[in-house]
Design a protein around this motif. Structure first.
Motif, PDB file in Angstrom:
ATOM      1  N   ARG A  18       0.805  -0.976   0.085  1.00 29.56           N
ATOM      2  CA  ARG A  18       0.106   0.230  -0.103  1.00 29.56           C
ATOM      3  C   ARG A  18       0.869   1.285   0.018  1.00 29.56           C
ATOM      4  NH1 ARG A  18      -3.962   2.348  -2.050  1.00 29.56           N
ATOM      5  NH2 ARG A  18      -5.016   3.763  -1.006  1.00 29.56           N
ATOM      6  N   ALA A  19       1.959   1.356   0.734  1.00 32.92           N
ATOM      7  CA  ALA A  19       2.823   2.449   0.830  1.00 32.92           C
ATOM      8  C   ALA A  19       3.505   2.758  -0.710  1.00 32.92           C
ATOM      9  CB  ALA A  19       4.101   2.084   1.751  1.00 32.92           C
ATOM     10  N   GLU A  20       3.767   1.459  -1.370  1.00 30.46           N
ATOM     11  CA  GLU A  20       4.321   1.965  -2.887  1.00 30.46           C
ATOM     12  C   GLU A  20       3.052   2.360  -3.605  1.00 30.46           C
ATOM     13  OE1 GLU A  20       7.347   1.561  -3.997  1.00 30.46           O
ATOM     14  OE2 GLU A  20       8.065   1.558  -1.911  1.00 30.46           O
ATOM     15  N   GLU A  21       2.022   1.734  -3.614  1.00 33.65           N
ATOM     16  CA  GLU A  21       1.081   2.436  -4.343  1.00 33.65           C
ATOM     17  C   GLU A  21       0.702   3.863  -4.108  1.00 33.65           C
ATOM     18  OE1 GLU A  21      -1.602  -1.710  -4.343  1.00 33.65           O
ATOM     19  OE2 GLU A  21      -2.520  -0.091  -3.316  1.00 33.65           O
ATOM     20  N   LEU A  22       0.644   4.287  -2.749  1.00 32.57           N
ATOM     21  CA  LEU A  22       0.380   5.684  -2.595  1.00 32.57           C
ATOM     22  C   LEU A  22       1.694   6.433  -2.823  1.00 32.57           C
ATOM     23  CD1 LEU A  22      -1.333   5.251   1.084  1.00 32.57           C
ATOM     24  CD2 LEU A  22      -2.514   5.783  -1.312  1.00 32.57           C
ATOM     25  N   LEU A  23       2.725   5.899  -2.904  1.00 32.86           N
ATOM     26  CA  LEU A  23       3.901   6.752  -3.580  1.00 32.86           C
ATOM     27  C   LEU A  23       3.772   7.126  -4.834  1.00 32.86           C
ATOM     28  CD1 LEU A  23       6.468   8.311  -2.642  1.00 32.86           C
ATOM     29  CD2 LEU A  23       7.695   5.849  -3.115  1.00 32.86           C
ATOM     30  N   GLU A  24       3.150   6.274  -5.705  1.00 33.83           N
ATOM     31  CA  GLU A  24       3.099   6.439  -6.932  1.00 33.83           C
ATOM     32  C   GLU A  24       1.957   7.355  -7.206  1.00 33.83           C
ATOM     33  OE1 GLU A  24       2.560   2.763  -9.272  1.00 33.83           O
ATOM     34  OE2 GLU A  24       4.300   1.943  -8.344  1.00 33.83           O
ATOM     35  N   GLU A  25       0.961   7.267  -6.271  1.00 36.11           N
ATOM     36  CA  GLU A  25      -0.187   8.488  -6.499  1.00 36.11           C
ATOM     37  C   GLU A  25       0.016   9.862  -5.822  1.00 36.11           C
ATOM     38  OE1 GLU A  25      -3.680   6.777  -4.648  1.00 36.11           O
ATOM     39  OE2 GLU A  25      -3.369   5.029  -5.434  1.00 36.11           O
ATOM     40  N   ALA A  26       1.205  10.008  -5.203  1.00 37.86           N
ATOM     41  CA  ALA A  26       1.625  11.150  -4.471  1.00 37.86           C
ATOM     42  C   ALA A  26       1.615  12.453  -5.382  1.00 37.86           C
ATOM     43  CB  ALA A  26       2.840  11.093  -3.668  1.00 37.86           C
ATOM     44  N   ASP A  27       0.975  13.470  -4.822  1.00 38.16           N
ATOM     45  CA  ASP A  27       0.984  14.797  -5.491  1.00 38.16           C
ATOM     46  C   ASP A  27       2.119  15.835  -5.377  1.00 38.16           C
ATOM     47  OD1 ASP A  27      -2.175  14.202  -4.748  1.00 38.16           O
ATOM     48  OD2 ASP A  27      -2.014  14.871  -6.850  1.00 38.16           O
ATOM     49  N   LEU A  28       2.855  15.296  -4.101  1.00 32.32           N
ATOM     50  CA  LEU A  28       4.088  15.930  -3.758  1.00 32.32           C
ATOM     51  C   LEU A  28       4.971  15.136  -2.936  1.00 32.32           C
ATOM     52  CD1 LEU A  28       5.630  18.845  -3.689  1.00 32.32           C
ATOM     53  CD2 LEU A  28       4.219  19.345  -1.586  1.00 32.32           C
ATOM     54  N   LYS A  50       0.376  23.894  -0.559  1.00 33.39           N
ATOM     55  CA  LYS A  50       0.658  24.062  -1.891  1.00 33.39           C
ATOM     56  C   LYS A  50      -0.404  22.863  -2.772  1.00 33.39           C
ATOM     57  CE  LYS A  50       5.395  24.899  -1.687  1.00 33.39           C
ATOM     58  NZ  LYS A  50       6.930  24.328  -1.679  1.00 33.39           N
ATOM     59  N   ILE A  51      -0.950  22.113  -1.896  1.00 33.66           N
ATOM     60  CA  ILE A  51      -1.900  20.853  -2.497  1.00 33.66           C
ATOM     61  C   ILE A  51      -3.235  21.195  -2.292  1.00 33.66           C
ATOM     62  CG2 ILE A  51      -0.112  19.299  -2.527  1.00 33.66           C
ATOM     63  CD1 ILE A  51      -1.235  17.970  -0.390  1.00 33.66           C
ATOM     64  N   ASP A  52      -4.279  20.556  -3.144  1.00 32.63           N
ATOM     65  CA  ASP A  52      -5.546  20.883  -2.720  1.00 32.63           C
ATOM     66  C   ASP A  52      -6.209  19.919  -1.680  1.00 32.63           C
ATOM     67  OD1 ASP A  52      -5.752  23.179  -4.595  1.00 32.63           O
ATOM     68  OD2 ASP A  52      -5.793  21.590  -6.248  1.00 32.63           O
ATOM     69  N   SER A  53      -7.564  20.053  -1.204  1.00 30.00           N
ATOM     70  CA  SER A  53      -8.136  19.053  -0.615  1.00 30.00           C
ATOM     71  C   SER A  53      -8.423  17.715  -1.101  1.00 30.00           C
ATOM     72  CB  SER A  53      -9.575  19.551  -0.204  1.00 30.00           C
ATOM     73  OG  SER A  53     -10.143  18.661   0.658  1.00 30.00           O
ATOM     74  N   GLY A  54      -7.885  16.473  -0.233  1.00 28.38           N
ATOM     75  CA  GLY A  54      -7.935  15.206  -1.010  1.00 28.38           C
ATOM     76  C   GLY A  54      -6.573  14.829  -1.586  1.00 28.38           C
ATOM     77  N   GLU A  55      -5.604  15.679  -1.841  1.00 33.19           N
ATOM     78  CA  GLU A  55      -4.436  15.435  -2.505  1.00 33.19           C
ATOM     79  C   GLU A  55      -3.518  14.740  -1.369  1.00 33.19           C
ATOM     80  OE1 GLU A  55      -4.211  17.651  -6.789  1.00 33.19           O
ATOM     81  OE2 GLU A  55      -3.192  18.838  -4.902  1.00 33.19           O
ATOM     82  N   ARG A  95      -2.848  12.861   3.805  1.00 31.64           N
ATOM     83  CA  ARG A  95      -3.923  13.126   2.832  1.00 31.64           C
ATOM     84  C   ARG A  95      -4.388  14.488   3.150  1.00 31.64           C
ATOM     85  NH1 ARG A  95      -5.267  10.979  -1.721  1.00 31.64           N
ATOM     86  NH2 ARG A  95      -4.607   9.223  -1.045  1.00 31.64           N
ATOM     87  N   LYS A  96      -4.467  15.553   2.395  1.00 27.70           N
ATOM     88  CA  LYS A  96      -5.092  17.109   2.984  1.00 27.70           C
ATOM     89  C   LYS A  96      -6.544  16.747   3.109  1.00 27.70           C
ATOM     90  CE  LYS A  96      -4.873  21.868   1.939  1.00 27.70           C
ATOM     91  NZ  LYS A  96      -4.284  23.008   1.185  1.00 27.70           N
ATOM     92  N   GLN A  97      -7.147  17.405   4.281  1.00 31.31           N
ATOM     93  CA  GLN A  97      -8.446  17.381   4.357  1.00 31.31           C
ATOM     94  C   GLN A  97      -9.207  18.373   3.763  1.00 31.31           C
ATOM     95  OE1 GLN A  97      -9.924  14.855   6.445  1.00 31.31           O
ATOM     96  NE2 GLN A  97      -8.103  13.945   6.534  1.00 31.31           N
TER      97      GLN A  97
END
Length: 97
Positions: A18-28, A50-55, A95-97
């Protein structure tokens, strides 16, 4: 006898997959290797601005106290998870709220 979870305030831990999957999805992604508190906390707060909610913001660190201090510093601004490699490398997923 209390467990480590009874005396720490660490966020939930992610599996390796899961950590690797989320790293690929990271916005920053912030490289905080070699940095110590409070610098990673300050950079996490700046990164969340710098990022939007949900990112997703991911911080990579080798400083163990960051795994508790960064999530505590951002408070309710982000949902936090942690990944521990087992060889002194950690990632904090915010994950930004």
């Amino acid at each position: 006898m209390p467990s480590i979870d009874d005396v720490t305030d660490a966020p939930d831990e992610l599996s390796d997959e899961r950590a690797e999957e989320l790293l690929e999805e990271a916005d920053l992604v912030q490289d905080m290797m070699g940095e110590v508190c409070p610098y990673p906390q300050v950079e996490a707060k700046k990164g969340l601005q710098k990022i939007d909610s949900g990112e997703l913001l991911v911080q990579e660190t080798d400083h163990v106290p960051c795994t508790e201090n960064v999530p505590r510093a951002v408070g309710d601004d982000a949902e936090a998870r942690v990944w521990r490699s087992g060889d002194a490398k950690y990632r904090i997923y915010l994950r930004k709220q």
